[in-house]
Scaffold this motif. Structure first.
Motif, PDB file in Angstrom:
ATOM      1  N   ILE A 240       0.854  -1.204   0.000  1.00 53.97           N
ATOM      2  CA  ILE A 240       0.000   0.000   0.000  1.00 53.97           C
ATOM      3  C   ILE A 240       0.887   1.251   0.000  1.00 53.97           C
ATOM      4  N   ALA A 241       1.946   1.223   0.834  1.00 50.93           N
ATOM      5  CA  ALA A 241       2.814   2.402   0.946  1.00 50.93           C
ATOM      6  C   ALA A 241       3.505   2.705  -0.384  1.00 50.93           C
ATOM      7  N   GLU A 242       4.023   1.673  -1.038  1.00 55.14           N
ATOM      8  CA  GLU A 242       4.745   1.918  -2.291  1.00 55.14           C
ATOM      9  C   GLU A 242       3.797   2.428  -3.378  1.00 55.14           C
ATOM     10  N   ASP A 243       2.630   1.811  -3.483  1.00 54.86           N
ATOM     11  CA  ASP A 243       1.636   2.262  -4.478  1.00 54.86           C
ATOM     12  C   ASP A 243       1.215   3.703  -4.208  1.00 54.86           C
ATOM     13  N   ASN A 244       0.989   4.002  -2.941  1.00 49.02           N
ATOM     14  CA  ASN A 244       0.529   5.343  -2.571  1.00 49.02           C
ATOM     15  C   ASN A 244       1.580   6.392  -2.950  1.00 49.02           C
ATOM     16  N   ALA A 245       2.848   6.080  -2.673  1.00 52.74           N
ATOM     17  CA  ALA A 245       3.924   7.030  -2.982  1.00 52.74           C
ATOM     18  C   ALA A 245       4.088   7.197  -4.497  1.00 52.74           C
ATOM     19  N   LEU A 246       4.045   6.090  -5.211  1.00 52.78           N
ATOM     20  CA  LEU A 246       4.200   6.188  -6.674  1.00 52.78           C
ATOM     21  C   LEU A 246       3.034   6.959  -7.286  1.00 52.78           C
ATOM     22  N   GLY A 247       1.836   6.740  -6.729  1.00 44.93           N
ATOM     23  CA  GLY A 247       0.672   7.473  -7.221  1.00 44.93           C
ATOM     24  C   GLY A 247       0.812   8.966  -6.970  1.00 44.93           C
ATOM     25  N   MET A 248       1.305   9.314  -5.784  1.00 49.42           N
ATOM     26  CA  MET A 248       1.513  10.736  -5.475  1.00 49.42           C
ATOM     27  C   MET A 248       2.512  11.354  -6.455  1.00 49.42           C
ATOM     28  N   MET A 287       8.821   7.459  -1.241  1.00 47.30           N
ATOM     29  CA  MET A 287       9.584   8.668  -1.561  1.00 47.30           C
ATOM     30  C   MET A 287       8.719   9.892  -1.283  1.00 47.30           C
ATOM     31  N   ASP A 288       9.377  10.980  -0.851  1.00 45.03           N
ATOM     32  CA  ASP A 288       8.633  12.197  -0.512  1.00 45.03           C
ATOM     33  C   ASP A 288       9.021  13.334  -1.452  1.00 45.03           C
ATOM     34  N   ALA A 289       8.999  14.555  -0.943  1.00 46.02           N
ATOM     35  CA  ALA A 289       9.263  15.699  -1.827  1.00 46.02           C
ATOM     36  C   ALA A 289      10.771  15.905  -1.969  1.00 46.02           C
ATOM     37  N   GLY A 290      11.430  14.917  -2.498  1.00 46.09           N
ATOM     38  CA  GLY A 290      12.873  14.930  -2.689  1.00 46.09           C
ATOM     39  C   GLY A 290      13.286  13.609  -3.298  1.00 46.09           C
ATOM     40  N   PRO A 291      14.557  13.460  -3.662  1.00 44.71           N
ATOM     41  CA  PRO A 291      14.967  12.254  -4.388  1.00 44.71           C
ATOM     42  C   PRO A 291      15.211  11.021  -3.520  1.00 44.71           C
TER      43      PRO A 291
END
Ligand code: 2P0
Length: 336
Positions: A240-248, A287-291
């Protein structure tokens, strides 16, 4: 007698497993959807606030140097809110210390505003419970609402028809979590952010055709994530976490003009995480607002995974475990 008061507080950064991306109210910092995070036990921020009657203006230093104009403005705006609430017009001296390695790109407004909220509320004698403190920290930076708490924290979005949406948007500690997780942070080369997350959120909402779909998804991800954490199902948590981050990130990359926080290095690490998983490994990326890429895994496998990722990519890694709540330094708790 001069009524000065100093309070010192420490808070830790948090990483969202279900992300906050988008506000319904910019001024009150109210999110469009709820989010859920893990507070880390690394890279704390320690902030002291000294209320100084008679001082003509606030002073803000960061790691021993005067803060940039943008940071100082944000801190002063936050102190204005505290002055308004406390009825005390004193200016303050604010000193913030971060422990993030220089250039690691993991400095966090979440730990910064959680520490500032606690220290300033104490110095100005605001009597807040943790919910009130979380609501206050939120006004500085949305994700700071979650760093008030240790372990896992859930930040509520207000219902669209809530009579007092400000009161309805707070974070709280998530009880009953049954996963034993760690995050391996892969430290990539970082340039200054191409755009602040605040501006990036605004542009994403206004221009990305994918944003409405992601918003629907993330609202569904939240209860699924809670259930997975309570069930002790780390694989579900990770997926869920990986999908959510990639979607964002897909919403940002389809904004106009597009916002690219992820770099070639980020995708290289992502590929490695997928390869390890394909070979039977228990690891999922966020991943967040950075690399930088943070890799979720079982706690007892974190050291080995960190070594594997460093060997495969050449980048430094650091292991983080669930961290503590924001806390005052006892010697400075009172200043009356
Ligand atoms: C999060 N981020 O949930 C998301 C994921 C970055 C990506 O919260 O405008 O600095 O101050 O409320 O809290 C970063 O945004 O934004 C953030 P503001 P904030 O962690």
């Amino acid at each position: 007698m001069t009524d000065t008061a100093t309070a010192v507080a420490t808070a830790h950064p948090n990483i969202a497993l279900v992300k906050y991306w988008g506000k319904r109210d910019e001024d009150l910092v109210l999110p469009l959807a709820g989010s859920l995070s893990m507070t880390l036990d690394i890279f704390p921020t320690t902030t002291s606030v000294t209320r100084c009657p008679g001082m003509p203006a606030d002073t803000v230093t960061m790691d021993g140097h005067p803060a940039t104009e943008a940071v100082a403005r944000r801190v002063v705006r936050f102190l204005d809110l505290i002055r308004q609430r406390s009825g005390c017009g004193d200016h303050a001296a604010v000193d913030t210390r971060n422990t993030v390695p220089v250039g690691a790109g993991l400095a966090s407004s979440a730990s910064g505003f959680a520490a500032l909220a606690l220290a300033a509320a104490t110095a100005y004698h605001l009597d807040l419970d943790t919910r009130g403190l979380s609501r206050l920290a939120r006004r500085g930076s949305g994700s700071a609402a979650r760093s008030v708490f240790g372990g896992f924290a859930l930040w509520h979005a207000p219902d669209p028809d809530a009579p007092d949406p400000d009161a309805a948007s707070y974070a709280e500690a998530l009880a009953g979590v049954r996963v034993d997780a760690a995050l391996v942070a892969v430290l990539l080369d970082t340039d200054p952010k191409p755009i602040s997350s605040r501006d990036a959120m605004r542009r994403t909402i206004a221009t990305s055709p994918l944003f409405p779909a992601w918003l629907c998804d993330t609202r569904l991800d939240l209860p699924r994530m809670r259930a997975a954490l309570h069930a002790g199902d780390l694989a579900a948590v990770g997926e869920i976490a990986e999908d959510n981050a990639l979607g964002m990130h897909a919403t940002m990359e389809t904004a106009d003009p597009p916002i690219h926080y992820l770099t070639g290095q980020s995708y290289q690490v992502l590929e490695r995480v997928r390869a390890l998983r394909a070979a039977g490994g228990n690891c999922w990326a966020t991943m967040d607002a950075g690399p930088n890429v943070k890799v979720l895994c079982p706690a007892d496998q974190a050291a080995h995974l960190a070594q594997q990722l460093t060997t495969a990519t050449g980048y430094r890694t650091i292991v983080a475990r669930p961290g503590p709540p924001a806390a005052l330094h006892p010697q400075a708790e009172t200043g009356r």
